[in-house]
Scaffold this motif. Structure first.
Motif, short mmCIF file in Angstrom:
data_model
loop_
_atom_site.label_atom_id
_atom_site.label_comp_id
_atom_site.label_asym_id
_atom_site.label_seq_id
_atom_site.Cartn_x
_atom_site.Cartn_y
_atom_site.Cartn_z
N ARG A 1 -10.08 -100.31 44.97
CA ARG A 1 -11.18 -101.24 45.15
C ARG A 1 -11.14 -101.98 45.45
NH1 ARG A 1 -14.98 -104.04 43.39
NH2 ARG A 1 -13.48 -105.09 41.55
N ALA A 2 -10.89 -103.22 44.51
CA ALA A 2 -9.87 -104.28 44.49
C ALA A 2 -9.45 -104.51 45.81
CB ALA A 2 -8.92 -104.51 43.64
N GLY A 3 -8.14 -104.03 46.37
CA GLY A 3 -8.08 -103.87 47.26
C GLY A 3 -8.58 -104.47 48.88
N GLY A 4 -9.14 -103.33 48.42
CA GLY A 4 -10.45 -103.32 49.70
C GLY A 4 -11.47 -104.15 49.75
N ASN A 5 -11.90 -104.78 48.42
CA ASN A 5 -12.63 -105.95 48.55
C ASN A 5 -11.73 -107.52 48.86
OD1 ASN A 5 -15.60 -105.04 48.31
ND2 ASN A 5 -13.97 -103.43 46.95
N GLY A 6 -10.09 -107.00 48.66
CA GLY A 6 -9.69 -108.58 49.63
C GLY A 6 -9.16 -108.54 47.46
N ILE A 7 -9.48 -108.45 46.74
CA ILE A 7 -9.31 -108.68 45.53
C ILE A 7 -7.74 -109.06 44.97
CG2 ILE A 7 -9.52 -109.04 43.01
CD1 ILE A 7 -12.24 -107.61 43.76
N PRO B 1 -14.81 -92.82 47.48
CA PRO B 1 -15.04 -94.35 47.50
C PRO B 1 -13.94 -95.41 47.78
CG PRO B 1 -16.75 -93.10 46.46
CD PRO B 1 -15.56 -92.39 46.77
N ASP B 2 -13.60 -95.37 46.06
CA ASP B 2 -12.06 -96.21 46.30
C ASP B 2 -11.30 -95.86 47.55
OD1 ASP B 2 -13.10 -97.23 44.24
OD2 ASP B 2 -12.92 -95.09 42.90
N ALA B 3 -10.72 -95.23 47.92
CA ALA B 3 -9.68 -94.60 48.53
C ALA B 3 -10.30 -95.25 50.26
CB ALA B 3 -9.48 -93.08 48.63
N ALA B 4 -11.46 -94.89 50.38
CA ALA B 4 -11.79 -95.66 52.11
C ALA B 4 -12.10 -96.52 51.82
CB ALA B 4 -13.24 -94.86 52.14
N MET B 5 -12.00 -97.33 50.84
CA MET B 5 -12.42 -99.01 51.13
C MET B 5 -11.10 -99.49 51.02
SD MET B 5 -15.15 -100.51 48.13
CE MET B 5 -15.15 -99.17 46.65
N SER B 6 -9.89 -98.67 51.08
CA SER B 6 -8.55 -99.91 50.41
C SER B 6 -7.45 -99.54 51.93
CB SER B 6 -7.56 -98.51 49.77
OG SER B 6 -7.16 -97.87 50.07
N GLY B 7 -8.40 -98.72 52.76
CA GLY B 7 -7.80 -98.19 54.07
C GLY B 7 -7.80 -99.42 55.03
N ARG B 8 -6.85 -99.58 56.14
CA ARG B 8 -7.20 -100.89 57.31
C ARG B 8 -8.15 -99.80 58.38
NH1 ARG B 8 -1.86 -102.08 54.65
NH2 ARG B 8 -2.52 -104.73 54.63
N VAL B 9 -7.35 -99.20 58.33
CA VAL B 9 -7.87 -98.02 58.96
C VAL B 9 -8.48 -96.81 57.80
CG1 VAL B 9 -7.95 -96.18 61.04
CG2 VAL B 9 -6.85 -98.29 60.90
N THR B 10 -9.51 -96.59 58.31
CA THR B 10 -10.17 -95.70 56.99
C THR B 10 -10.87 -94.24 58.17
OG1 THR B 10 -10.33 -96.39 55.78
CG2 THR B 10 -11.98 -94.81 55.81
N LEU C 1 -1.52 -107.25 34.18
CA LEU C 1 -1.58 -107.70 36.10
C LEU C 1 -1.40 -106.78 36.30
CD1 LEU C 1 -2.80 -110.26 37.34
CD2 LEU C 1 -0.39 -110.87 38.43
N GLU C 2 -2.75 -106.18 37.52
CA GLU C 2 -2.50 -105.06 38.63
C GLU C 2 -2.82 -105.28 39.98
OE1 GLU C 2 -0.92 -101.90 38.03
OE2 GLU C 2 -0.99 -101.50 35.52
N GLU C 3 -1.94 -105.07 41.08
CA GLU C 3 -1.54 -105.40 41.49
C GLU C 3 -3.04 -104.28 42.72
OE1 GLU C 3 1.26 -106.38 44.44
OE2 GLU C 3 2.33 -107.94 42.67
N GLY C 4 -4.05 -105.41 43.52
CA GLY C 4 -4.28 -104.40 44.44
C GLY C 4 -3.81 -103.72 45.80
N ILE C 5 -4.21 -102.32 45.90
CA ILE C 5 -3.91 -101.71 47.06
C ILE C 5 -4.25 -101.86 48.68
CG2 ILE C 5 -3.42 -99.19 47.47
CD1 ILE C 5 -2.99 -98.58 44.93
N ARG C 6 -3.94 -101.65 49.43
CA ARG C 6 -4.23 -101.84 49.91
C ARG C 6 -3.50 -101.11 51.72
NH1 ARG C 6 -8.40 -102.16 53.98
NH2 ARG C 6 -8.70 -104.28 54.59
N ALA C 7 -3.45 -100.14 52.13
CA ALA C 7 -3.08 -98.69 52.36
C ALA C 7 -3.07 -98.75 54.15
CB ALA C 7 -3.57 -97.88 52.14
#
Length: 250
Positions: free
Chosen positions: A109-115, A195-204, A162-168
């Motif tokens: 979720r964080a990766g998909g929201n720019g966090i 929903p969380d997986a969908a938000m993280s994808g550059r192409v979903t 500290l945990e890093e956001g994921i951007r797939a």
């Protein structure tokens, strides 16, 4: 508005390349994008990093990509009853990054929201935070790689990690219905990690059971801004991950 529908499930995954990172929705076998996974299997991409709670079961879902040797790295929280997953991990064929389920959901979720990162108490005082968790084994069973230590910080007298956001690179998800603009509605527990997986994808890419003309705003579970492609697959049967039976008395 942009029509995001794709006529062919194979066309929808055609540009997933070797070495790509792919976030995949679902929990166990509930809500998994089985059609997209099968299309990706036909497509042939390999050396994939898959971010998903688990990797399906033996012979189904992501377990098919696993048995074909197409996944080189797994970021997830649950091996479950997938014997091939355990075998590949312990034999040094698969690199595994274990992440608590709640942390995994928030990283996506964080990766998909720019966090870029966030602090959490989950994992404090364990190898998850301190480092040393085996991430890859040698073929003789000795440890080849271990997880690095993570940054910790105190807030209000308590320690957090500290945990890093994921951007797939890509995300594959399953939804109950969608409109042409990518707005999604999930059905009951199939909402899970989707929903969380969908938000993280550059192409979903979303496989959906139904395509409708319009979804009322209050009914939308995931806005179309997070979805790039929609392909209709109809109702999906995913089977039972672990069947438990009770003997009938008498």
């Amino acid at each position: 508005m942009l029509d995001k529908t794709i006529d062919s499930i194979d066309v929808a995954v055609a540009d997933i390349s070797d070495g790509a990172s792919v976030a995949v929705g679902g929990f166990g076998l509930v809500g998994i994008p089985a059609g997209l996974i099968e299309a990706l299997r036909r497509q042939g991409a390999t050396d994939l990093t898959v971010i998903s709670n688990n990797l399906g079961t033996d012979g189904f879902g992501l377990g098919l990509l696993l048995q074909d040797g197409r996944i080189s790295r797994s970021i997830g929280s649950y091996i479950g009853s997938n014997r091939e997953y355990a075998r590949q991990y312990l034999s040094g064929e698969l690199t595994v990054e274990f992440t608590p389920q709640g942390t995994l959901a928030e990283r996506l979720r964080a990766g998909g929201n720019g966090i870029p990162a966030f602090y959490t108490k989950a994992g404090v005082g364990t190898q998850l935070a301190d480092g040393g968790l085996p991430s890859r084994y040698n073929t003789d069973g000795t440890v080849a790689e271990v997880s690095p230590p993570k940054e910790t910080r105190e807030f209000g007298g308590e320690l957090f990690v500290l945990e890093e956001g994921i951007r797939a690179d890509f995300a594959l998800v399953h939804a109950h219905k969608a409109d042409r603009y990518g707005n999604l509605v999930f059905r009951k527990t199939a909402r899970n990690f989707n929903p969380d997986a969908a938000m993280s994808g550059r192409v979903t890419i979303a496989q959906v059971e139904q395509l409708v003309d319009e979804i009322e705003g209050d009914e939308v579970h995931l806005p179309g801004i997070f979805v790039d492609r929609v392909v209709v697959v109809g109702p999906q049967e995913t089977g039972v991950e672990k069947r438990t039976l009770t003997e009938k008395e008498g």
